[in-house]
Design a protein around this motif. Structure first.
Motif, PDB file in Angstrom:
ATOM      1  N   VAL A   1      38.362  21.446  23.993  1.00  0.00           N
ATOM      2  CA  VAL A   1      37.653  22.726  24.074  1.00  0.00           C
ATOM      3  C   VAL A   1      36.884  23.003  22.786  1.00  0.00           C
ATOM      4  O   VAL A   1      35.707  23.387  22.803  1.00  0.00           O
ATOM      5  N   LEU A   2      37.541  22.799  21.641  1.00  0.00           N
ATOM      6  CA  LEU A   2      36.919  23.128  20.356  1.00  0.00           C
ATOM      7  C   LEU A   2      35.740  22.213  20.024  1.00  0.00           C
ATOM      8  O   LEU A   2      34.851  22.599  19.262  1.00  0.00           O
ATOM      9  N   THR A   3      35.737  21.003  20.574  1.00  0.00           N
ATOM     10  CA  THR A   3      34.637  20.068  20.323  1.00  0.00           C
ATOM     11  C   THR A   3      33.602  20.076  21.440  1.00  0.00           C
ATOM     12  O   THR A   3      32.622  19.330  21.377  1.00  0.00           O
ATOM     13  N   GLY A   4      33.807  20.873  22.463  1.00  0.00           N
ATOM     14  CA  GLY A   4      32.872  20.887  23.580  1.00  0.00           C
ATOM     15  C   GLY A   4      32.898  19.596  24.377  1.00  0.00           C
ATOM     16  O   GLY A   4      31.873  19.175  24.924  1.00  0.00           O
ATOM     17  N   GLY A   5      34.067  18.961  24.434  1.00  0.00           N
ATOM     18  CA  GLY A   5      34.202  17.738  25.227  1.00  0.00           C
ATOM     19  C   GLY A   5      33.961  16.451  24.456  1.00  0.00           C
ATOM     20  O   GLY A   5      33.757  15.401  25.080  1.00  0.00           O
ATOM     21  N   ARG A   6      34.027  16.519  23.131  1.00  0.00           N
ATOM     22  CA  ARG A   6      33.835  15.311  22.319  1.00  0.00           C
ATOM     23  C   ARG A   6      35.205  14.790  21.858  1.00  0.00           C
ATOM     24  O   ARG A   6      35.545  14.833  20.679  1.00  0.00           O
ATOM     25  N   PHE A   7      35.986  14.295  22.788  1.00  0.00           N
ATOM     26  CA  PHE A   7      37.335  13.859  22.445  1.00  0.00           C
ATOM     27  C   PHE A   7      37.785  12.737  23.364  1.00  0.00           C
ATOM     28  O   PHE A   7      37.543  12.769  24.571  1.00  0.00           O
ATOM     29  N   ARG A   8      38.409  11.736  22.758  1.00  0.00           N
ATOM     30  CA  ARG A   8      39.117  10.687  23.496  1.00  0.00           C
ATOM     31  C   ARG A   8      40.556  10.655  22.987  1.00  0.00           C
ATOM     32  O   ARG A   8      40.778  10.658  21.771  1.00  0.00           O
ATOM     33  N   LEU A   9      41.494  10.610  23.890  1.00  0.00           N
ATOM     34  CA  LEU A   9      42.892  10.531  23.493  1.00  0.00           C
ATOM     35  C   LEU A   9      43.371   9.090  23.651  1.00  0.00           C
ATOM     36  O   LEU A   9      43.582   8.610  24.767  1.00  0.00           O
ATOM     37  N   GLY A  10      43.517   8.411  22.522  1.00  0.00           N
ATOM     38  CA  GLY A  10      44.125   7.086  22.528  1.00  0.00           C
ATOM     39  C   GLY A  10      45.631   7.225  22.474  1.00  0.00           C
ATOM     40  O   GLY A  10      46.166   8.047  21.720  1.00  0.00           O
TER      41      GLY A  10
ATOM     42  N   PRO B   1      43.765  27.224  27.924  1.00  0.00           N
ATOM     43  CA  PRO B   1      42.654  26.705  28.726  1.00  0.00           C
ATOM     44  C   PRO B   1      42.806  25.216  29.013  1.00  0.00           C
ATOM     45  O   PRO B   1      43.402  24.492  28.229  1.00  0.00           O
ATOM     46  N   ARG B   2      42.240  24.833  30.143  1.00  0.00           N
ATOM     47  CA  ARG B   2      42.156  23.406  30.431  1.00  0.00           C
ATOM     48  C   ARG B   2      40.921  22.838  29.725  1.00  0.00           C
ATOM     49  O   ARG B   2      40.029  23.579  29.325  1.00  0.00           O
ATOM     50  N   PRO B   3      40.887  21.508  29.569  1.00  0.00           N
ATOM     51  CA  PRO B   3      39.816  20.908  28.767  1.00  0.00           C
ATOM     52  C   PRO B   3      38.446  20.958  29.441  1.00  0.00           C
ATOM     53  O   PRO B   3      38.336  21.198  30.652  1.00  0.00           O
ATOM     54  N   VAL B   4      37.417  20.710  28.646  1.00  0.00           N
ATOM     55  CA  VAL B   4      36.062  20.561  29.175  1.00  0.00           C
ATOM     56  C   VAL B   4      36.007  19.326  30.066  1.00  0.00           C
ATOM     57  O   VAL B   4      35.449  19.357  31.168  1.00  0.00           O
ATOM     58  N   GLN B   5      36.555  18.227  29.569  1.00  0.00           N
ATOM     59  CA  GLN B   5      36.616  16.985  30.333  1.00  0.00           C
ATOM     60  C   GLN B   5      37.867  17.021  31.208  1.00  0.00           C
ATOM     61  O   GLN B   5      38.971  17.195  30.697  1.00  0.00           O
ATOM     62  N   ARG B   6      37.684  16.841  32.489  1.00  0.00           N
ATOM     63  CA  ARG B   6      38.826  16.922  33.397  1.00  0.00           C
ATOM     64  C   ARG B   6      38.864  15.674  34.270  1.00  0.00           C
ATOM     65  O   ARG B   6      38.235  15.637  35.317  1.00  0.00           O
ATOM     66  N   PRO B   7      39.606  14.672  33.849  1.00  0.00           N
ATOM     67  CA  PRO B   7      40.534  14.648  32.725  1.00  0.00           C
ATOM     68  C   PRO B   7      39.888  14.134  31.437  1.00  0.00           C
ATOM     69  O   PRO B   7      38.814  13.535  31.464  1.00  0.00           O
ATOM     70  N   ILE B   8      40.559  14.377  30.324  1.00  0.00           N
ATOM     71  CA  ILE B   8      40.177  13.783  29.040  1.00  0.00           C
ATOM     72  C   ILE B   8      40.320  12.264  29.149  1.00  0.00           C
ATOM     73  O   ILE B   8      41.301  11.767  29.715  1.00  0.00           O
ATOM     74  N   PRO B   9      39.373  11.490  28.630  1.00  0.00           N
ATOM     75  CA  PRO B   9      39.502  10.031  28.682  1.00  0.00           C
ATOM     76  C   PRO B   9      40.746   9.547  27.927  1.00  0.00           C
ATOM     77  O   PRO B   9      40.997   9.961  26.794  1.00  0.00           O
ATOM     78  N   LEU B  10      41.512   8.693  28.584  1.00  0.00           N
ATOM     79  CA  LEU B  10      42.701   8.088  27.984  1.00  0.00           C
ATOM     80  C   LEU B  10      42.407   6.636  27.633  1.00  0.00           C
ATOM     81  O   LEU B  10      42.109   5.818  28.512  1.00  0.00           O
ATOM     82  N   TRP B  11      42.485   6.344  26.341  1.00  0.00           N
ATOM     83  CA  TRP B  11      42.283   4.985  25.844  1.00  0.00           C
ATOM     84  C   TRP B  11      43.629   4.443  25.353  1.00  0.00           C
ATOM     85  O   TRP B  11      44.394   5.175  24.718  1.00  0.00           O
ATOM     86  N   PHE B  12      43.902   3.191  25.650  1.00  0.00           N
ATOM     87  CA  PHE B  12      45.216   2.633  25.368  1.00  0.00           C
ATOM     88  C   PHE B  12      45.173   1.624  24.225  1.00  0.00           C
ATOM     89  O   PHE B  12      44.206   0.871  24.063  1.00  0.00           O
ATOM     90  N   GLY B  13      46.257   1.601  23.446  1.00  0.00           N
ATOM     91  CA  GLY B  13      46.504   0.510  22.524  1.00  0.00           C
ATOM     92  C   GLY B  13      47.390  -0.525  23.201  1.00  0.00           C
ATOM     93  O   GLY B  13      47.685  -0.433  24.390  1.00  0.00           O
ATOM     94  N   GLY B  14      47.855  -1.507  22.421  1.00  0.00           N
ATOM     95  CA  GLY B  14      48.747  -2.523  22.974  1.00  0.00           C
ATOM     96  C   GLY B  14      48.201  -3.917  22.804  1.00  0.00           C
ATOM     97  O   GLY B  14      46.986  -4.130  22.792  1.00  0.00           O
ATOM     98  N   GLN B  15      49.105  -4.885  22.677  1.00  0.00           N
ATOM     99  CA  GLN B  15      48.673  -6.269  22.481  1.00  0.00           C
ATOM    100  C   GLN B  15      49.653  -7.249  23.132  1.00  0.00           C
ATOM    101  O   GLN B  15      50.085  -8.223  22.520  1.00  0.00           O
ATOM    102  N   SER B  16      49.988  -6.986  24.380  1.00  0.00           N
ATOM    103  CA  SER B  16      50.873  -7.868  25.131  1.00  0.00           C
ATOM    104  C   SER B  16      50.375  -7.960  26.562  1.00  0.00           C
ATOM    105  O   SER B  16      49.563  -7.139  27.003  1.00  0.00           O
TER     106      SER B  16
ATOM    107  N   SER C   1      29.959  17.226  14.028  1.00  0.00           N
ATOM    108  CA  SER C   1      29.633  17.062  15.445  1.00  0.00           C
ATOM    109  C   SER C   1      30.116  15.711  15.954  1.00  0.00           C
ATOM    110  O   SER C   1      29.699  15.258  17.020  1.00  0.00           O
ATOM    111  N   LEU C   2      30.994  15.057  15.201  1.00  0.00           N
ATOM    112  CA  LEU C   2      31.523  13.761  15.588  1.00  0.00           C
ATOM    113  C   LEU C   2      32.392  13.872  16.833  1.00  0.00           C
ATOM    114  O   LEU C   2      33.082  14.873  17.040  1.00  0.00           O
ATOM    115  N   GLU C   3      32.381  12.829  17.660  1.00  0.00           N
ATOM    116  CA  GLU C   3      33.424  12.707  18.665  1.00  0.00           C
ATOM    117  C   GLU C   3      34.712  12.364  17.920  1.00  0.00           C
ATOM    118  O   GLU C   3      34.699  11.596  16.951  1.00  0.00           O
TER     119      GLU C   3
END
Length: 293
Positions: A104-113, A169-184, A77-79
């Protein structure tokens, strides 16, 4: 409350599905909130690339994140959090589709970095230009959010063309949270303008404070509330839980909304060693289910 997860030890669990299952389920049972997974499609052969100094190479075992997420979604049940998908070396529509399916498969427990990437060897093999990846990345960010929130999109950009198409299907979260990397500096300004959250590549202190200041100024200039942008730090396991709670508190004072325990750099070789480290870390950090485990 700061959410505490784990960093999946990509090069330590090997190719045994049972080990991956045991690790994921242990993290879940111990009360961790999420699991963070890195991305590299290919590794460079040092013999073919003299002077290669990066830590990852052709012999580094890295599981494909989206396939791994499908496996973990059925077991825990982890995000699930990507940290980070190298977006400019992938097709935007396919990333949007894969990410929506995980959500969809996690019921909205997802962050896309997501990140711009540093490895030209991967870009070459995947048929994409390393030099223009930053401009392509900015266009992809807009497209991802449109795919997740609109039934049908039409887009004419510098790199992408879409004519009356969409994902289902479209996601549960609309939109899915977008988290960024980077170090500049440019990365920090982009985070402030566009990101839902970010993964700093530094530790609490003056360097992080300066980076956070750049993020917050860029957010304000873009008409955004800087306090809505999440921040995830790393807690590095060094063999004992000593100092973990203090490190977590330093991150919280620096504005961290999320933390992740990273056991991958401690020389641990077996799943049992990683699970033992997570168990001891959970107790030190006061996770609710640690005492029960």
């Amino acid at each position: 409350m700061t959410k505490i997860g784990v960093v999946f030890p990509q090069n330590s669990l090997g190719d045994d599905p049972g080990a991956i299952r045991a690790y994921g389920q242990a993290a879940d049972e111990l009360g961790y909130h999420h699991v963070r997974v890195a991305d590299h499609v290919l590794g460079a052969d040092r013999d073919a690339h003299p002077g290669w100094t990066r830590p990852y190479d052709v012999d580094t075992s890295i599981h494909e994140p989206f396939v791994l997420f499908g496996f973990l979604a059925a077991l825990t049940s982890l995000e699930l959090a990507a940290s980070v998908i190298i977006l400019p070396q992938r097709q935007t529509a396919l990333v949007a589709k894969q990410a929506a399916e995980v959500d969809v498969l996690t019921g909205g427990r997802f962050r896309l970095g997501i990140g711009v990437g540093w490895n030209p060897v991967e870009f070459e093999a995947l048929g994409l230009n390393f030099a223009d990846r930053g401009r392509r990345y900015d266009e992809q960010i807009t497209l991802l959010r449109r795919y997740w929130t609109e039934r049908s999109i039409t887009h004419r950009g510098e790199f992408e063309t879409v004519t009356g198409a969409g994902i289902a299907p479209r996601p549960v979260q609309r939109p899915i949270p977008l988290w960024f990397g980077g170090q500049s500096e440019p990365a920090y300004r982009r985070i402030g303008r566009l990101a839902d959250g970010w993964f700093p590549q530094t530790t609490p202190g003056p360097e992080l404070d300066a980076a956070r200041g750049t993020v917050e100024r860029a957010a304000t200039a873009a008409g955004r509330d800087p306090s809505t942008i999440g921040l995830e730090g790393s807690l590095h396991w060094t063999g004992t839980p000593d100092g973990l709670a203090e490190s977590a508190e330093a991150w919280r004072r620096s504005g961290a909304t999320h933390l992740a325990v990273n056991t991958g750099g401690a020389g641990l070789k077996s799943p049992d060693e990683h699970i033992d480290a997570l168990t001891r870390a959970a107790a030190a950090l006061g996770l609710e289910r640690a005492a029960v485990a």
